[in-house]
Design a protein around this motif. Structure first.
Motif, PDB file in Angstrom:
ATOM      1  N   TYR A   1      48.947  70.957 -33.252  1.00 15.38           N
ATOM      2  CA  TYR A   1      47.973  70.236 -32.690  1.00 15.38           C
ATOM      3  C   TYR A   1      47.957  68.931 -32.120  1.00 15.38           C
ATOM      4  O   TYR A   1      48.416  68.202 -33.350  1.00 15.38           O
ATOM      5  N   GLU A   2      47.975  68.386 -30.900  1.00 11.09           N
ATOM      6  CA  GLU A   2      47.862  67.232 -30.399  1.00 11.09           C
ATOM      7  C   GLU A   2      46.681  66.858 -29.770  1.00 11.09           C
ATOM      8  O   GLU A   2      46.098  67.810 -29.215  1.00 11.09           O
TER       9      GLU A   2
ATOM     10  N   VAL B   1      42.632  68.369 -26.571  1.00 12.63           N
ATOM     11  CA  VAL B   1      43.494  69.013 -27.448  1.00 12.63           C
ATOM     12  C   VAL B   1      44.588  69.577 -26.781  1.00 12.63           C
ATOM     13  O   VAL B   1      44.150  70.387 -25.870  1.00 12.63           O
ATOM     14  N   TRP B   2      45.806  69.883 -27.237  1.00  8.55           N
ATOM     15  CA  TRP B   2      46.882  70.405 -26.788  1.00  8.55           C
ATOM     16  C   TRP B   2      47.753  71.139 -27.841  1.00  8.55           C
ATOM     17  O   TRP B   2      47.837  70.656 -28.910  1.00  8.55           O
ATOM     18  N   LYS B   3      47.872  72.379 -27.409  1.00 12.16           N
ATOM     19  CA  LYS B   3      48.624  73.226 -28.671  1.00 12.16           C
ATOM     20  C   LYS B   3      50.231  73.605 -28.033  1.00 12.16           C
ATOM     21  O   LYS B   3      50.543  73.841 -26.949  1.00 12.16           O
ATOM     22  N   PHE B   4      51.108  73.250 -29.221  1.00 16.33           N
ATOM     23  CA  PHE B   4      52.204  73.734 -28.765  1.00 16.33           C
ATOM     24  C   PHE B   4      52.692  74.645 -29.862  1.00 16.33           C
ATOM     25  O   PHE B   4      52.804  74.400 -31.161  1.00 16.33           O
TER      26      PHE B   4
ATOM     27  N   PHE C   1      49.457  62.530 -22.728  1.00 16.85           N
ATOM     28  CA  PHE C   1      49.345  63.572 -23.851  1.00 16.85           C
ATOM     29  C   PHE C   1      50.266  64.896 -23.489  1.00 16.85           C
ATOM     30  O   PHE C   1      50.745  65.068 -22.288  1.00 16.85           O
ATOM     31  N   ALA C   2      50.765  65.576 -24.319  1.00 19.19           N
ATOM     32  CA  ALA C   2      51.482  66.815 -24.194  1.00 19.19           C
ATOM     33  C   ALA C   2      52.557  66.770 -23.458  1.00 19.19           C
ATOM     34  O   ALA C   2      53.378  65.801 -23.490  1.00 19.19           O
ATOM     35  N   ASP C   3      52.669  67.552 -22.407  1.00 19.70           N
ATOM     36  CA  ASP C   3      53.891  67.510 -21.475  1.00 19.70           C
ATOM     37  C   ASP C   3      53.885  66.180 -20.805  1.00 19.70           C
ATOM     38  O   ASP C   3      55.297  65.777 -20.531  1.00 19.70           O
ATOM     39  N   LEU C   4      52.948  65.747 -20.352  1.00 20.07           N
ATOM     40  CA  LEU C   4      52.978  64.212 -19.892  1.00 20.07           C
ATOM     41  C   LEU C   4      53.619  63.296 -20.537  1.00 20.07           C
ATOM     42  O   LEU C   4      54.526  62.434 -20.241  1.00 20.07           O
ATOM     43  N   ARG C   5      53.149  63.265 -21.940  1.00 22.50           N
ATOM     44  CA  ARG C   5      53.735  62.471 -22.728  1.00 22.50           C
ATOM     45  C   ARG C   5      55.361  62.758 -23.283  1.00 22.50           C
ATOM     46  O   ARG C   5      56.045  61.721 -22.982  1.00 22.50           O
ATOM     47  N   VAL C   6      55.691  64.182 -23.117  1.00 27.30           N
ATOM     48  CA  VAL C   6      57.130  64.460 -23.414  1.00 27.30           C
ATOM     49  C   VAL C   6      58.026  63.954 -22.305  1.00 27.30           C
ATOM     50  O   VAL C   6      59.046  63.518 -22.425  1.00 27.30           O
TER      51      VAL C   6
ATOM     52  N   VAL D   1      43.043  54.170 -19.619  1.00 30.51           N
ATOM     53  CA  VAL D   1      43.095  55.576 -18.676  1.00 30.51           C
ATOM     54  C   VAL D   1      44.115  56.364 -19.027  1.00 30.51           C
ATOM     55  O   VAL D   1      45.101  56.299 -19.547  1.00 30.51           O
ATOM     56  N   ALA D   2      43.269  57.498 -19.750  1.00 32.08           N
ATOM     57  CA  ALA D   2      44.164  58.906 -20.330  1.00 32.08           C
ATOM     58  C   ALA D   2      44.519  59.894 -19.446  1.00 32.08           C
ATOM     59  O   ALA D   2      43.525  60.470 -18.644  1.00 32.08           O
ATOM     60  N   PHE D   3      45.690  60.341 -18.981  1.00 33.34           N
ATOM     61  CA  PHE D   3      45.975  61.341 -18.230  1.00 33.34           C
ATOM     62  C   PHE D   3      46.055  62.614 -19.194  1.00 33.34           C
ATOM     63  O   PHE D   3      46.634  62.695 -20.062  1.00 33.34           O
ATOM     64  N   LEU D   4      45.323  63.659 -18.788  1.00 33.49           N
ATOM     65  CA  LEU D   4      44.940  64.840 -19.618  1.00 33.49           C
ATOM     66  C   LEU D   4      45.445  66.082 -19.106  1.00 33.49           C
ATOM     67  O   LEU D   4      44.723  66.397 -18.207  1.00 33.49           O
ATOM     68  N   PRO D   5      46.513  66.700 -19.456  1.00 33.11           N
ATOM     69  CA  PRO D   5      46.827  67.985 -19.112  1.00 33.11           C
ATOM     70  C   PRO D   5      45.459  69.062 -19.277  1.00 33.11           C
ATOM     71  O   PRO D   5      44.744  68.482 -20.166  1.00 33.11           O
ATOM     72  N   PRO D   6      45.312  70.022 -18.551  1.00 33.13           N
ATOM     73  CA  PRO D   6      44.579  71.090 -19.252  1.00 33.13           C
ATOM     74  C   PRO D   6      44.356  71.264 -20.457  1.00 33.13           C
ATOM     75  O   PRO D   6      45.656  71.356 -21.210  1.00 33.13           O
ATOM     76  N   VAL D   7      43.440  71.190 -21.117  1.00 35.38           N
ATOM     77  CA  VAL D   7      43.076  71.268 -22.458  1.00 35.38           C
ATOM     78  C   VAL D   7      43.040  72.471 -23.250  1.00 35.38           C
ATOM     79  O   VAL D   7      42.639  73.586 -22.406  1.00 35.38           O
ATOM     80  N   SER D   8      43.369  72.522 -24.476  1.00 30.16           N
ATOM     81  CA  SER D   8      43.064  74.067 -25.234  1.00 30.16           C
ATOM     82  C   SER D   8      42.763  73.684 -26.589  1.00 30.16           C
ATOM     83  O   SER D   8      43.428  73.988 -27.454  1.00 30.16           O
ATOM     84  N   GLY D   9      41.466  73.284 -26.847  1.00 26.36           N
ATOM     85  CA  GLY D   9      41.017  72.711 -28.048  1.00 26.36           C
ATOM     86  C   GLY D   9      40.602  74.035 -28.963  1.00 26.36           C
ATOM     87  O   GLY D   9      40.218  74.984 -28.240  1.00 26.36           O
ATOM     88  N   GLY D  10      40.175  73.979 -30.080  1.00 25.65           N
ATOM     89  CA  GLY D  10      39.834  74.960 -30.858  1.00 25.65           C
ATOM     90  C   GLY D  10      40.816  75.915 -31.722  1.00 25.65           C
ATOM     91  O   GLY D  10      41.945  75.524 -31.503  1.00 25.65           O
TER      92      GLY D  10
END
Lengths: 152, 79, 152, 79
Positions: free
Chosen positions: C57-58, C129-132, D8-13, D70-79
């Protein structure tokens, strides 16, 4: 207790001692279920402006368990419920003590949340339980609901 | 026939007991049982109560059989 | 964290270690609140038919806390919420481990249950939040949602 | 002006970093920042991402100021 409900590892109990919530949550925890929704009802004080000393809970125990199981079957119909645990405490409870615990585990959060909500509403309407609330001004039966069946 | 009657909350308090055996004519219904019970208790106390037969909510017209457990339930407030 | 939310003793946290659910329930327990609704989200396995090894989780931590507080203010508006506790865990989680805990205490059961449900839905849509997810077949980002704001 | 960009996420990678400083012309908006960032990253990767300015969801037309995050946020999946 009905067949499907019993087979699924559900639990429908009427107890006299403190409800062990941590144990219920452990029972509702498994990798296959990503969502656990729960509700805890407790004795509230003040209630309608007056301090509550205690509530004496009286119930028709056999029918309480039967209604819990029937309701769980109804609410679980068309839903993917991993486990459904319902415990109601009877006897003398002080403010802050838990009288009702409902815990629902499911692979899906909407199933868990909506089932928990429907169970709580159904239990409030249908469980044959009566409360005698005692405060500074004396005691009285709490006004109840007659939604569950026709009245005489 | 005979049925077992269960009383709860204010009905129990008013009757001074939680359980009694009630003789009923053949083909009795819940309504028959209520009438006989009110005669037994000497008052029209059952108005507004729900009824369960063998641990399941019933209606006034529900037919009774020998040995049934008929519970008179004042408005409930579980939870 | 916004003023009203902070003042009410709410809690909006991002953590790296196991979430202590028993402690959250204790914090949500008081005689004035007769109802506590909660939701626990955990890593589910199998997911879409495949065994899950773990999920990394990021999150954008500062914004997560800000969104939790904003959402609690929105959901609490017009409701009598005694306490609202939201904790999200980040880092590597194994199947069965809790990633999200939402606990809502209220004097009224409908307020607690509906607020909990709306919080969970809102958090799923809005928390950055992003899940890998890593399984037997390798790892991939879990497809997310872009409901919370306009996209580029 | 300069803004801080968070990825973040794939953008960060894809960018190989999670944070960078981005010089922008005066009167820049989120859209301006996205265009400059795509030029910097050498690809049109930002399509479908949401944007937050100073920890709050923003729109492409949101105006930026010196020092904004300024944060660029790929579609999120919290929880």
């Amino acid at each position: 207790m009905s067949g499907p409900a019993a087979a699924a590892g559900h639990r429908f109990e009427v107890v006299r001692d403190a409800i062990d919530v941590a144990e219920l949550l452990r029972e509702a925890s498994a990798p296959a279920w990503g969502a656990v929704a729960s509700f805890l009802g407790s004795v509230r004080s003040p209630n309608r402006g007056a301090q509550v000393e205690h509530i004496d809970y009286e119930g028709y125990e056999a029918m309480m368990r039967a209604e819990m199981a029937r309701l769980a079957d109804e609410v679980g119909s068309g839903r993917d419920l991993g486990r459904c645990l319902i415990v109601h405490r009877l006897g003398r409870l002080r403010p802050g003590e838990i009288s009702l615990a409902v815990v629902v585990a499911s692979p899906h959060r909407a199933d868990a949340l909506l089932a928990c909500q429907e169970l709580v509403e159904g239990l409030k309407a249908r469980l044959p339980v009566w409360k005698f609330e005692v405060g500074e001004a004396g005691g009285a039966y709490v006004a109840g609901r007659a939604d569950a069946g026709p009245t005489l | 026939m005979n049925v077992t009657v269960l009383l709860f909350a204010d009905l129990r308090v008013a009757a001074g007991r939680s359980e009694l055996r009630l003789p009923l004519p053949e083909a009795a219904t819940v309504r028959t049982a209520a009438e006989h019970l009110e005669r037994e208790l000497g008052e029209r106390r059952l108005q507004g109560a729900m009824v369960a037969v063998n641990e399941r909510y019933a209606t006034p017209s529900t037919a009774l059989a020998e040995g049934d457990v008929v519970a008179f339930l004042p408005p409930v407030s579980g939870g």
